[in-house]
Design a protein around this motif. Structure first.
Motif, PDB file in Angstrom:
ATOM      1  N   LEU A  64       8.159  -4.667 -55.097  1.00 43.14           N
ATOM      2  CA  LEU A  64       8.126  -5.925 -54.340  1.00 43.14           C
ATOM      3  C   LEU A  64       8.875  -7.031 -55.075  1.00 43.14           C
ATOM      4  O   LEU A  64       9.453  -7.915 -54.442  1.00 43.14           O
ATOM      5  N   SER A  65       8.855  -6.992 -56.405  1.00 42.71           N
ATOM      6  CA  SER A  65       9.584  -8.003 -57.181  1.00 42.71           C
ATOM      7  C   SER A  65      11.083  -7.861 -56.982  1.00 42.71           C
ATOM      8  O   SER A  65      11.824  -8.841 -57.105  1.00 42.71           O
ATOM      9  N   ARG A  66      11.541  -6.657 -56.673  1.00 47.25           N
ATOM     10  CA  ARG A  66      12.977  -6.441 -56.452  1.00 47.25           C
ATOM     11  C   ARG A  66      13.436  -7.118 -55.172  1.00 47.25           C
ATOM     12  O   ARG A  66      14.605  -7.479 -55.033  1.00 47.25           O
ATOM     13  N   THR A  67      12.508  -7.277 -54.211  1.00 44.70           N
ATOM     14  CA  THR A  67      12.900  -7.856 -52.927  1.00 44.70           C
ATOM     15  C   THR A  67      12.448  -9.301 -52.745  1.00 44.70           C
ATOM     16  O   THR A  67      12.982 -10.009 -51.897  1.00 44.70           O
ATOM     17  N   ALA A  96       4.415  -1.082 -45.194  1.00 48.33           N
ATOM     18  CA  ALA A  96       5.114  -2.185 -45.861  1.00 48.33           C
ATOM     19  C   ALA A  96       5.295  -1.902 -47.348  1.00 48.33           C
ATOM     20  O   ALA A  96       6.307  -2.277 -47.946  1.00 48.33           O
ATOM     21  N   TRP A  97       4.313  -1.232 -47.951  1.00 49.13           N
ATOM     22  CA  TRP A  97       4.434  -0.868 -49.358  1.00 49.13           C
ATOM     23  C   TRP A  97       5.485   0.226 -49.543  1.00 49.13           C
ATOM     24  O   TRP A  97       6.298   0.162 -50.467  1.00 49.13           O
ATOM     25  N   GLN A  98       5.471   1.191 -48.673  1.00 51.16           N
ATOM     26  CA  GLN A  98       6.444   2.277 -48.776  1.00 51.16           C
ATOM     27  C   GLN A  98       7.868   1.764 -48.597  1.00 51.16           C
ATOM     28  O   GLN A  98       8.797   2.250 -49.255  1.00 51.16           O
ATOM     29  N   ASN A  99       8.029   0.753 -47.770  1.00 44.02           N
ATOM     30  CA  ASN A  99       9.360   0.205 -47.493  1.00 44.02           C
ATOM     31  C   ASN A  99       9.746  -0.936 -48.426  1.00 44.02           C
ATOM     32  O   ASN A  99      10.873  -1.434 -48.348  1.00 44.02           O
ATOM     33  N   GLY A 100       8.815  -1.381 -49.274  1.00 51.93           N
ATOM     34  CA  GLY A 100       9.107  -2.501 -50.165  1.00 51.93           C
ATOM     35  C   GLY A 100       9.290  -3.815 -49.430  1.00 51.93           C
ATOM     36  O   GLY A 100      10.013  -4.701 -49.893  1.00 51.93           O
ATOM     37  N   ASP A 101       8.625  -3.953 -48.294  1.00 55.64           N
ATOM     38  CA  ASP A 101       8.726  -5.172 -47.482  1.00 55.64           C
ATOM     39  C   ASP A 101       7.676  -6.173 -47.975  1.00 55.64           C
ATOM     40  O   ASP A 101       6.502  -6.114 -47.577  1.00 55.64           O
ATOM     41  N   PHE A 102       8.091  -7.115 -48.825  1.00 55.77           N
ATOM     42  CA  PHE A 102       7.121  -8.018 -49.454  1.00 55.77           C
ATOM     43  C   PHE A 102       6.488  -8.975 -48.446  1.00 55.77           C
ATOM     44  O   PHE A 102       5.336  -9.382 -48.599  1.00 55.77           O
ATOM     45  N   GLN A 103       7.224  -9.365 -47.407  1.00 56.92           N
ATOM     46  CA  GLN A 103       6.673 -10.294 -46.431  1.00 56.92           C
ATOM     47  C   GLN A 103       5.564  -9.644 -45.616  1.00 56.92           C
ATOM     48  O   GLN A 103       4.476 -10.216 -45.454  1.00 56.92           O
ATOM     49  N   TRP A 104       5.835  -8.475 -45.111  1.00 56.22           N
ATOM     50  CA  TRP A 104       4.847  -7.745 -44.319  1.00 56.22           C
ATOM     51  C   TRP A 104       3.649  -7.354 -45.188  1.00 56.22           C
ATOM     52  O   TRP A 104       2.495  -7.471 -44.790  1.00 56.22           O
ATOM     53  N   PHE A 105       3.935  -6.881 -46.406  1.00 61.36           N
ATOM     54  CA  PHE A 105       2.862  -6.461 -47.308  1.00 61.36           C
ATOM     55  C   PHE A 105       1.978  -7.645 -47.691  1.00 61.36           C
ATOM     56  O   PHE A 105       0.748  -7.524 -47.741  1.00 61.36           O
ATOM     57  N   ALA A 106       2.589  -8.786 -47.982  1.00 61.15           N
ATOM     58  CA  ALA A 106       1.823  -9.973 -48.369  1.00 61.15           C
ATOM     59  C   ALA A 106       0.923 -10.431 -47.231  1.00 61.15           C
ATOM     60  O   ALA A 106      -0.227 -10.831 -47.454  1.00 61.15           O
TER      61      ALA A 106
END
Length: 414
Positions: A64-67, A96-106
């Protein structure tokens, strides 16, 4: 003026009443954002920083830090207070975690799977508040080392009531953490220039590395420090070797924050593995995004996607307390007269450089992007305590000059 640069010596020389005043002042700073925090809901990007930090803290995976567009250190620090809460759920099974989507995951982490979002926000903000307290403490120590007892108290007084430091101390962002580590890095650099020991060099390099692991704009520290090494009195070519050593140690600190990860930089076309490949990769992605992504900005009734170079100077002038601006100008004058422009470069060059970087950028979205300037304004302002001394010296020199002239008139007479 205190010439002993050891921090513990500053504390040893404090009287009991000074200890009481110091602790009271730091408590005043802490309580202001701590009391107001429960009354403030999450700002736009606090949830992103918190989710990325807590995910990395619990899993060791910094996807998530990468995105999210920032190195992980500040997010990690803000997530630490959550360890003291029970039943904080992390939705690692969500796409969202699998895709690295920080907005959706947050959004999933803070507002859906955990039923106490305001508690999570309030708890995490204590990390930023603590960093704010340490900023005030370091300003007290450094000003006292630099310009004496009264300067230390003036710097502390300005810090604990500064509205911009207090406001950012109540937010889960990278900005106040950057201000803290930049301040520590330049402070330790100044100590090393005065006492060039191996320990002071190591502490300087570690502080720079921590700043780099907090926000990418901390990379500006390297040209700042290089210029200071050249212009600060006592230059020798050994300083360039020390500069290279600082760089090696600083990047080692970044590597440690990234869990000693190694590999090739994604998208570079080069397969050679390097330490912390996510760092240069994210630096490139972030600055590419800044240059290409239109971000609407507002200033004086106008809207622009390109920004204005005048935005941050105007913001600084409007939102910085007038007493601080006045004392900063006075302190800068006193510092230049008392120490000279080369010795005071550690105070005026960092804020000048960070202001310059902000002015050429397109992200005109708030004072927090120049919050790292404020501690240096306070340091310069603390030098204004020397104004009475300078005035007395000027008057003394003027009187001596007048007397010499009068004496010359008498001796010239037949």
């Amino acid at each position: 003026m205190n010439e002993n640069l050891e921090t513990h010596t500053v504390f040893k020389r404090l009287a009991r009443w000074e200890w009481l005043v110091l602790v009271t002042c730091l408590a005043i700073f802490f309580l202001q954002p701590a009391i107001s925090s429960p009354q403030k809901s999450a700002s736009f990007d606090e949830q992103y920083h918190l989710a990325a930090g807590y995910a990395y803290l619990k899993t060791g995976d910094f996807r998530l830090s990468r995105t999210v567009g920032h190195p992980p250190l500040a997010n990690l620090l803000n997530a630490i207070p959550l360890l003291f809460l029970e039943d904080v759920e992390l939705p690692l099974d969500h796409p969202a975690w699998q895709n690295g989507d920080f907005q959706w995951f947050a959004d999933r982490f803070l507002w859906q799977v955990n039923g106490n979002p305001q508690q999570l926000i309030n708890q995490s903000r204590y990390a930023s508040i603590t960093l704010g307290v340490f900023i005030a403490l370091i300003l007290f120590i450094w000003a006292r080392q630099l310009a004496g007892l009264a300067a230390g108290w003036l710097a502390l007084l300005l810090a604990i009531f500064d509205p911009n430091l207090l406001a950012n101390a109540r937010l889960i962002t990278t900005d106040l953490a950057l201000a803290f580590f930049v301040l520590v890095a330049i402070w330790r650099l100044w100590v090393w220039l005065r006492q060039p020991t191996g320990l002071n060099l190591l502490l300087t390099a570690i502080a720079i590395g921590l700043a780099m692991a907090t926000k990418y704009t901390a990379l500006l520290l390297w040209p700042i420090i290089l210029i200071i090494l050249f212009i600060y009195p006592g230059f020798t070519w050994k300083r360039l070797g020390h500069f290279i050593l600082m760089g090696m140690v600083g990047y080692a600190v970044v590597w440690a924050v990234y869990g000693f990860d190694t590999g090739p930089v994604f998208g570079s076309g080069i397969s050679i593995p390097i330490p912390a490949p996510a760092y240069p990769e994210s630096v490139w992605q972030t600055f590419t995004y800044i240059n290409e992504q239109p971000v609407p900005s507002f200033m004086l009734g106008r809207i622009s996607v390109d920004g204005w170079w005048t935005y941050f100077p105007l913001t600084l002038a409007v939102k910085t307390p007038l007493p601080l601006l006045f004392l900063t100008a006075t302190g800068l004058l006193c510092g230049l007269c008392y120490r000279g422009w080369r010795k005071t470069s550690v105070l005026w060059l960092p804020p000048l450089a960070f202001m310059g970087l902000a002015m050429i950028g397109r992200f005109n979205i708030g004072y927090r992007h120049i919050i790292q300037v404020v501690p240096f304004l306070i340091m310069l302002a603390s030098y204004s305590i020397q104004l009475p001394t300078l005035v007395r010296e000027w008057q003394t020199n003027k009187m001596r000059g007048t007397r010499s002239a009068d004496l010359g008139d008498l001796t010239d007479k037949p």
